[in-house]
Motif scaffolding. Sequence first.
Motif, PDB file in Angstrom:
ATOM      1  N   ALA A 100      14.095  48.131  26.109  1.00 25.74           N
ATOM      2  CA  ALA A 100      15.172  47.158  25.955  1.00 25.74           C
ATOM      3  C   ALA A 100      16.248  47.346  27.014  1.00 25.74           C
ATOM      4  CB  ALA A 100      15.781  47.279  24.555  1.00 25.74           C
ATOM      5  N   ASP A 101      16.533  48.584  27.384  1.00 29.41           N
ATOM      6  CA  ASP A 101      17.595  48.818  28.365  1.00 29.41           C
ATOM      7  C   ASP A 101      17.092  48.880  29.799  1.00 29.41           C
ATOM      8  OD1 ASP A 101      16.286  51.230  27.885  1.00 29.41           O
ATOM      9  OD2 ASP A 101      18.086  52.444  28.167  1.00 29.41           O
ATOM     10  N   ARG A 102      15.760  48.827  29.982  1.00 29.07           N
ATOM     11  CA  ARG A 102      15.160  48.792  31.325  1.00 29.07           C
ATOM     12  C   ARG A 102      13.935  47.894  31.296  1.00 29.07           C
ATOM     13  NH1 ARG A 102      15.489  55.028  33.643  1.00 29.07           N
ATOM     14  NH2 ARG A 102      17.761  55.225  33.449  1.00 29.07           N
ATOM     15  N   THR A 103      14.190  46.587  31.426  1.00 28.50           N
ATOM     16  CA  THR A 103      13.085  45.624  31.331  1.00 28.50           C
ATOM     17  C   THR A 103      12.367  45.435  32.661  1.00 28.50           C
ATOM     18  OG1 THR A 103      14.488  43.714  31.866  1.00 28.50           O
ATOM     19  CG2 THR A 103      14.314  44.355  29.526  1.00 28.50           C
ATOM     20  N   HIS A 104      13.032  45.775  33.772  1.00 30.11           N
ATOM     21  CA  HIS A 104      12.474  45.568  35.116  1.00 30.11           C
ATOM     22  C   HIS A 104      12.255  44.085  35.409  1.00 30.11           C
ATOM     23  CE1 HIS A 104      11.903  49.882  34.903  1.00 30.11           C
ATOM     24  NE2 HIS A 104      11.079  49.732  33.877  1.00 30.11           N
TER      25      HIS A 104
ATOM     26  N   VAL B 138      25.062  48.769   9.151  1.00 28.49           N
ATOM     27  CA  VAL B 138      24.336  48.762  10.422  1.00 28.49           C
ATOM     28  C   VAL B 138      24.142  47.330  10.909  1.00 28.49           C
ATOM     29  CG1 VAL B 138      22.139  49.325  11.537  1.00 28.49           C
ATOM     30  CG2 VAL B 138      23.207  50.960   9.971  1.00 28.49           C
ATOM     31  N   LEU B 139      23.800  46.423   9.991  1.00 29.89           N
ATOM     32  CA  LEU B 139      23.641  45.016  10.363  1.00 29.89           C
ATOM     33  C   LEU B 139      24.956  44.446  10.888  1.00 29.89           C
ATOM     34  CD1 LEU B 139      21.386  43.773   7.436  1.00 29.89           C
ATOM     35  CD2 LEU B 139      20.695  44.144   9.809  1.00 29.89           C
ATOM     36  N   ALA B 140      26.063  44.846  10.278  1.00 28.27           N
ATOM     37  CA  ALA B 140      27.374  44.391  10.739  1.00 28.27           C
ATOM     38  C   ALA B 140      27.681  44.921  12.136  1.00 28.27           C
ATOM     39  CB  ALA B 140      28.455  44.828   9.759  1.00 28.27           C
ATOM     40  N   THR B 141      27.292  46.164  12.413  1.00 28.72           N
ATOM     41  CA  THR B 141      27.490  46.731  13.750  1.00 28.72           C
ATOM     42  C   THR B 141      26.683  45.959  14.784  1.00 28.72           C
ATOM     43  OG1 THR B 141      27.923  48.939  12.866  1.00 28.72           O
ATOM     44  CG2 THR B 141      27.181  48.812  15.159  1.00 28.72           C
ATOM     45  N   LEU B 142      25.445  45.641  14.443  1.00 34.06           N
ATOM     46  CA  LEU B 142      24.598  44.866  15.352  1.00 34.06           C
ATOM     47  C   LEU B 142      25.200  43.487  15.606  1.00 34.06           C
ATOM     48  CD1 LEU B 142      22.033  44.242  16.942  1.00 34.06           C
ATOM     49  CD2 LEU B 142      20.868  43.813  14.755  1.00 34.06           C
TER      50      LEU B 142
ATOM     51  N   TRP C  60      19.783  54.955  17.559  1.00 35.53           N
ATOM     52  CA  TRP C  60      21.229  54.728  17.516  1.00 35.53           C
ATOM     53  C   TRP C  60      21.712  54.549  16.074  1.00 35.53           C
ATOM     54  CZ3 TRP C  60      23.455  50.350  15.375  1.00 35.53           C
ATOM     55  CH2 TRP C  60      22.629  49.248  15.162  1.00 35.53           C
ATOM     56  N   VAL C  61      20.804  54.186  15.176  1.00 32.10           N
ATOM     57  CA  VAL C  61      21.173  53.965  13.778  1.00 32.10           C
ATOM     58  C   VAL C  61      21.476  55.290  13.086  1.00 32.10           C
ATOM     59  CG1 VAL C  61      20.355  53.139  11.527  1.00 32.10           C
ATOM     60  CG2 VAL C  61      19.901  51.801  13.604  1.00 32.10           C
ATOM     61  N   THR C  62      20.608  56.292  13.288  1.00 28.04           N
ATOM     62  CA  THR C  62      20.781  57.570  12.605  1.00 28.04           C
ATOM     63  C   THR C  62      21.431  58.626  13.483  1.00 28.04           C
ATOM     64  OG1 THR C  62      18.614  58.387  13.300  1.00 28.04           O
ATOM     65  CG2 THR C  62      18.707  57.124  11.234  1.00 28.04           C
ATOM     66  N   GLY C  63      21.338  58.456  14.818  1.00 29.53           N
ATOM     67  CA  GLY C  63      21.861  59.462  15.731  1.00 29.53           C
ATOM     68  C   GLY C  63      21.005  60.704  15.809  1.00 29.53           C
ATOM     69  N   ARG C  64      19.822  60.639  15.207  1.00 27.57           N
ATOM     70  CA  ARG C  64      18.946  61.822  15.182  1.00 27.57           C
ATOM     71  C   ARG C  64      17.629  61.527  15.888  1.00 27.57           C
ATOM     72  NH1 ARG C  64      20.496  61.370   9.758  1.00 27.57           N
ATOM     73  NH2 ARG C  64      18.392  60.688   9.210  1.00 27.57           N
TER      74      ARG C  64
ATOM     75  N   ILE D  54      15.188  51.419  16.393  1.00 28.50           N
ATOM     76  CA  ILE D  54      14.663  52.636  17.018  1.00 28.50           C
ATOM     77  C   ILE D  54      14.999  52.700  18.502  1.00 28.50           C
ATOM     78  CG2 ILE D  54      12.870  53.083  15.306  1.00 28.50           C
ATOM     79  CD1 ILE D  54      10.848  51.742  17.123  1.00 28.50           C
ATOM     80  N   TRP D  55      15.862  51.783  18.976  1.00 23.93           N
ATOM     81  CA  TRP D  55      16.374  51.942  20.329  1.00 23.93           C
ATOM     82  C   TRP D  55      17.236  53.204  20.371  1.00 23.93           C
ATOM     83  CZ3 TRP D  55      18.825  46.492  21.623  1.00 23.93           C
ATOM     84  CH2 TRP D  55      17.820  45.531  21.618  1.00 23.93           C
ATOM     85  N   PRO D  56      17.212  53.951  21.472  1.00 24.14           N
ATOM     86  CA  PRO D  56      18.092  55.124  21.562  1.00 24.14           C
ATOM     87  C   PRO D  56      19.571  54.753  21.511  1.00 24.14           C
ATOM     88  CG  PRO D  56      16.325  55.259  23.171  1.00 24.14           C
ATOM     89  CD  PRO D  56      16.264  53.877  22.583  1.00 24.14           C
ATOM     90  N   GLU D  57      19.945  53.642  22.188  1.00 25.29           N
ATOM     91  CA  GLU D  57      21.335  53.190  22.197  1.00 25.29           C
ATOM     92  C   GLU D  57      21.359  51.671  22.088  1.00 25.29           C
ATOM     93  OE1 GLU D  57      24.143  55.375  24.962  1.00 25.29           O
ATOM     94  OE2 GLU D  57      22.205  55.734  25.947  1.00 25.29           O
ATOM     95  N   LEU D  58      22.331  51.153  21.349  1.00 30.33           N
ATOM     96  CA  LEU D  58      22.420  49.707  21.145  1.00 30.33           C
ATOM     97  C   LEU D  58      23.025  48.993  22.351  1.00 30.33           C
ATOM     98  CD1 LEU D  58      22.074  47.266  19.292  1.00 30.33           C
ATOM     99  CD2 LEU D  58      24.329  47.797  18.300  1.00 30.33           C
ATOM    100  N   GLU D  59      24.159  49.457  22.835  1.00 28.65           N
ATOM    101  CA  GLU D  59      24.891  48.735  23.877  1.00 28.65           C
ATOM    102  C   GLU D  59      24.093  48.553  25.170  1.00 28.65           C
ATOM    103  OE1 GLU D  59      27.548  47.016  23.729  1.00 28.65           O
ATOM    104  OE2 GLU D  59      28.220  47.575  21.727  1.00 28.65           O
TER     105      GLU D  59
END
Length: 200
Positions: free
Chosen positions: A102-106, A167-171, A7-11, A123-128
Amino acid sequence: MGTTTSWVTGREHDSSFAAPSGLMGRLAGRVMLWTNRQRDLLPLLDIRPGEHVLEVGYGPGALLRLLSRTGAGRVAGVDPSPEMRALAVRKAPGTEPGLGTADRTHQQDAAFDCVVSVNNVAIWPELEPGLRELHRVTKPGGRLVIAWHGGDAPSRLARGLRLPDKVLATLESALRERFDDVTRHELPSLTAFVARRAPA
């Protein structure tokens, strides 16, 4: 080696650290054990006797092992890599290293007093979706701690991996949208955010 999108680089990027697998993944796990100074994080986590703790992205299990010595009542973890789970099972007996992200902890709703993620949020794919899930599994009155390479006395490696201020501010902003009290801390080799969920 796995391919993930940050999510940081979008790549998309190939990294043995993002999704460790095979020989390179096992080597990456050893590097994590040697280079991550997770002991510095323990005072900030402030684990109290009997608390339930979840680590997101436990890698080879070094922090799981430290957490198991704090008097916590339950220490669980999620990581996407079967290779890392196999290492963690050996490295941190008595803990519950499972497979997940992170988005699917079960994990069940409001199951943990403390949730911690070290050196993997970027390195999460998406932050939200990750923050939404970690808020869900944190108990009312509990806390989420997210840390990344940096701090006030980082190693040469950590200096090269620092996240830009933007990026830190976005987090931090994203954490404030879901949690009631968010503070930033500069540890020797980590920049950490503590986000507290309001009591019930």
